[in-house]
Design an enzyme around this catalytic site. Structure first.
Site, mmCIF file in Angstrom:
data_model
loop_
_atom_site.group_PDB
_atom_site.id
_atom_site.type_symbol
_atom_site.label_atom_id
_atom_site.label_comp_id
_atom_site.label_asym_id
_atom_site.label_seq_id
_atom_site.Cartn_x
_atom_site.Cartn_y
_atom_site.Cartn_z
ATOM 1 N N HIS A 52 -12.402 114.776 -58.022
ATOM 2 C CA HIS A 52 -11.876 115.829 -58.038
ATOM 3 C C HIS A 52 -12.422 116.833 -58.679
ATOM 4 C CE1 HIS A 52 -9.271 119.052 -56.064
ATOM 5 N NE2 HIS A 52 -9.251 118.177 -55.087
ATOM 6 N N ASP B 80 -8.089 112.545 -49.827
ATOM 7 C CA ASP B 80 -8.668 112.081 -48.612
ATOM 8 C C ASP B 80 -8.979 110.592 -48.441
ATOM 9 O OD1 ASP B 80 -9.092 114.449 -47.261
ATOM 10 O OD2 ASP B 80 -10.821 114.892 -48.312
HETATM 11 N N1 CMC Z 1 -18.726 108.897 -56.756
HETATM 12 C C1 CMC Z 1 -19.552 108.443 -58.024
HETATM 13 N N2 CMC Z 1 -19.721 109.351 -58.842
HETATM 14 C C2 CMC Z 1 -18.965 110.662 -58.650
HETATM 15 C C3 CMC Z 1 -18.092 110.846 -57.784
HETATM 16 C C4 CMC Z 1 -18.074 109.800 -56.490
HETATM 17 N N3 CMC Z 1 -17.240 109.985 -55.848
HETATM 18 N N4 CMC Z 1 -17.502 112.108 -58.069
HETATM 19 C C5 CMC Z 1 -17.973 112.414 -59.084
HETATM 20 N N5 CMC Z 1 -18.916 111.657 -59.672
HETATM 21 C C6 CMC Z 1 -19.526 111.457 -60.994
HETATM 22 C C7 CMC Z 1 -20.689 112.677 -60.961
HETATM 23 O O1 CMC Z 1 -21.923 111.960 -60.661
HETATM 24 C C8 CMC Z 1 -20.851 113.086 -62.226
HETATM 25 O O2 CMC Z 1 -21.204 112.371 -63.277
HETATM 26 P P1 CMC Z 1 -22.253 112.470 -64.481
HETATM 27 O O3 CMC Z 1 -21.383 113.212 -65.383
HETATM 28 O O4 CMC Z 1 -22.790 111.325 -64.866
HETATM 29 O O5 CMC Z 1 -23.346 113.470 -63.614
HETATM 30 C C9 CMC Z 1 -19.174 113.176 -62.623
HETATM 31 O O6 CMC Z 1 -18.745 112.380 -61.690
HETATM 32 C C10 CMC Z 1 -18.656 114.558 -62.247
HETATM 33 O O7 CMC Z 1 -18.905 114.907 -61.048
HETATM 34 P P2 CMC Z 1 -19.334 116.320 -60.238
HETATM 35 O O8 CMC Z 1 -19.784 116.303 -59.272
HETATM 36 O O9 CMC Z 1 -20.000 117.223 -61.314
HETATM 37 O O10 CMC Z 1 -17.798 116.989 -60.235
HETATM 38 P P3 CMC Z 1 -17.437 118.050 -59.265
HETATM 39 O O11 CMC Z 1 -16.226 118.808 -59.875
HETATM 40 O O12 CMC Z 1 -18.578 119.039 -59.133
HETATM 41 O O13 CMC Z 1 -17.192 117.520 -57.958
HETATM 42 C C11 CMC Z 1 -16.234 116.498 -55.999
HETATM 43 C C12 CMC Z 1 -16.026 116.981 -57.228
HETATM 44 C C13 CMC Z 1 -15.008 116.183 -55.263
HETATM 45 C C14 CMC Z 1 -17.075 117.191 -55.107
HETATM 46 C C15 CMC Z 1 -16.875 114.944 -56.357
HETATM 47 O O14 CMC Z 1 -16.065 114.221 -57.029
HETATM 48 C C16 CMC Z 1 -17.260 114.392 -54.884
HETATM 49 O O15 CMC Z 1 -18.265 114.461 -54.620
HETATM 50 N N6 CMC Z 1 -16.176 113.307 -54.718
HETATM 51 C C17 CMC Z 1 -16.373 112.572 -53.223
HETATM 52 C C18 CMC Z 1 -16.181 113.469 -52.233
HETATM 53 C C19 CMC Z 1 -14.788 113.762 -52.016
HETATM 54 O O16 CMC Z 1 -13.966 112.773 -51.879
HETATM 55 N N7 CMC Z 1 -14.165 115.178 -51.738
HETATM 56 C C20 CMC Z 1 -12.856 115.451 -51.450
HETATM 57 C C21 CMC Z 1 -12.399 116.044 -52.452
HETATM 58 S S1 CMC Z 1 -10.271 116.224 -52.236
HETATM 59 C C22 CMC Z 1 -10.169 117.364 -50.937
HETATM 60 C C23 CMC Z 1 -10.387 118.724 -51.289
HETATM 61 O O17 CMC Z 1 -9.475 119.220 -51.823
HETATM 62 O O18 CMC Z 1 -11.554 119.307 -51.115
#
Ligand code: CMC
Length: 428
Positions: A307, A364
């Site tokens: 998140h 989720d």
């Molecule tokens: N599986 C594997 N790796 C992950 C995941 C995941 N679900 N989420 C983040 N990472 C890794 C990402 O690859 C990155 O690694 P590195 O630092 O080595 O490059 C690190 O963790 C940080 O991730 P980020 O993508 O830079 O973080 P963000 O804040 O931009 O994204 C997120 C947050 C929710 C979009 C992401 O965690 C994600 O894609 N999760 C899966 C989708 C999901 O469950 N979304 C629902 C969120 S809850 C409902 C809402 O409130 O929207």
């Protein structure tokens, strides 16, 4: 920390004010930065950028705290109901009994939609995703209520749009499902409460006596409360930005529905169940999928994990996980994907990749399992999220208008070609 911050650019020192919120959150106010220095800040994805000062929802991602208007989500989920929470979010205080009764009865009286909505609905092919249908129907309200196009009209008009939208959203949502499965729509039943009425429009057959199972209706009400607001997330920020151009509330919220649809945001609940089913169909080897999620050359991500703001745990996920166990037990449902979900969670919580990156199950991860147990079809999951988020979007839109916020218009750092001369087509 002092109440100013200093930055030095090209040897010149600039002093910027630091503002503090009611929970001691501090922010450097850069609103005059460009005017005084000619420079801007850059922050892709707005990871460190506050776009507004808001009195609606407080969230502490490190401590796992979420409060609406000062009330904890845990207490509201246990003791309140969705319409009461909607009132709280939109108007700032818990309603008195009289205010609550008036609010609930106005909503009940506006659940019916214009008959021509059925014609719009029939224009969609049966493969249409219900989120696209929902956003279209919400935007189409501007045609049925053209006075809503002017968000500067009196408070009374805005309040009427709010009531209409909360009242009609379950009708739009349920009708988009009925249309998809080729069944006649079911009209709202004003004898029922908000969730009971929605469940009837979703699941009753024409002329059938239908009363929702109270376990199902209560669980749904709780899920709606847990989704009701989440400060400046992708869809809410969208609603505020669209509304900042003085677009109508219906148009702004329709845009929010589209932003919610993506799998990185609200669409994750559908993606989680599809992922769990995929893992099950593939033999249930969770280790294999964990390895894929960690492999930077593999686009697969563990849906329902991670998140932007929660770096400890998502308090909504905690409540939902317990609710999932309760609902499955009460309904006597044995869902094999629940075991896969629990297995994945256990592995992720002790895996250094997930631990180091502070990736925990989010709201989720378990919500889809409850929706399934309640009989909600998978492609309606994100619609359920939208139903819940509606009062939050409305509250944020209303606050943005009342604060007279300027139009949202970020800047950029240009990286394209420099000035060049056009070469006619036949000379290229
Ligand atoms: N599986 C594997 N790796 C992950 C995941 C995941 N679900 N989420 C983040 N990472 C890794 C990402 O690859 C990155 O690694 P590195 O630092 O080595 O490059 C690190 O963790 C940080 O991730 P980020 O993508 O830079 O973080 P963000 O804040 O931009 O994204 C997120 C947050 C929710 C979009 C992401 O965690 C994600 O894609 N999760 C899966 C989708 C999901 O469950 N979304 C629902 C969120 S809850 C409902 C809402 O409130 O929207």
């Amino acid at each position: 920390m002092s109440d100013t911050a200093q930055i030095i650019v090209d040897g010149k020192s600039l002093e910027l004010p630091v503002i503090e919120g009611s929970e001691s959150e501090k922010a450097i106010d850069i609103s005059k930065l460009r005017g005084s220095s000619g420079i801007i800040t850059i922050d892709p994805g707005f990871k460190n950028t506050g776009s507004t000062q808001s009195a609606i929802t407080f969230l502490d991602g490190e401590k796992g705290i979420l409060r609406y208007r000062g009330y904890t989500i845990e207490e509201l989920a246990e003791k309140s109901n969705f319409l009461e929470v909607s009132y709280l979010l939109i108007y700032g205080e818990l309603p008195t009994t009289e205010q609550y009764n008036e609010f609930a009865s106005s909503i009940t009286n506006h659940t019916l939609v214009h008959e021509d909505v059925k014609k719009i609905l029939e224009g969609f092919p049966s493969v249409a995703h219900p989120m696209g249908v929902l956003s279209s129907l919400v935007c189409a309200q501007t045609a049925f209520y053209p006075e809503s196009l002017d968000p500067n009209r009196s408070h009374g008009d805005v309040d009427m749009s709010i009531i209409r939208l909360i009242a009609k959203m379950p009708t739009f949502a349920a009708w988009s499902y009925k249309n998809k499965i080729g069944q006649p729509v079911i009209y709202p039943d004003n004898k029922l409460n908000y969730t009971g009425n929605f469940l009837k429009m979703m699941f009753a057959l024409p002329a059938e006596e239908y009363l929702a199972d109270p376990v199902v209706a209560d669980a749904l009400d709780k899920l709606l409360i847990l989704h009701a607001d989440h400060e400046q997330n992708c869809s809410t920020a969208t609603v505020r930005v669209v509304g900042s151009s003085h677009a109508s509330m219906y148009a702004s919220i329709s845009a929010g529905i589209n932003a919610l649809w993506g799998p990185l945001h609200g669409g994750a609940n559908q993606a989680v169940i599809e992922m769990l089913e995929g893992i099950k169909a593939d033999g249930g080897d969770t280790k294999k999928w964990m390895a894929k999620a960690k492999d930077k050359n593999d686009p697969f991500r563990l849906m329902g994990f991670g998140h932007r703001v929660y770096k400890n745990f998502d308090p909504r996920a905690k409540i939902i996980k317990k609710a999932a166990d309760d609902v499955l037990e009460k309904l006597g449902v044995n869902d094999p994907v629940l075991d896969i979900a629990k297995g994945l969670e256990e592995e992720a919580l002790r895996d250094p990749y997930f631990v180091e990156r502070k990736l925990y199950p989010n709201v989720d991860f378990y919500s889809g399992i409850i929706y399934r147990a309640l009989g909600i079809p998978t492609d309606m999951f994100t619609v359920m999220f939208a139903l819940g988020r509606l009062p939050g979007w409305i509250a944020q839109w209303k606050e943005m208008r009342e604060n007279k916020e300027p139009i949202g218009r970020p800047r950029q750092v240009y990286t394209g070609a420099n000035d060049r001369t056009y070469v006619p087509l036949n000379e290229r």
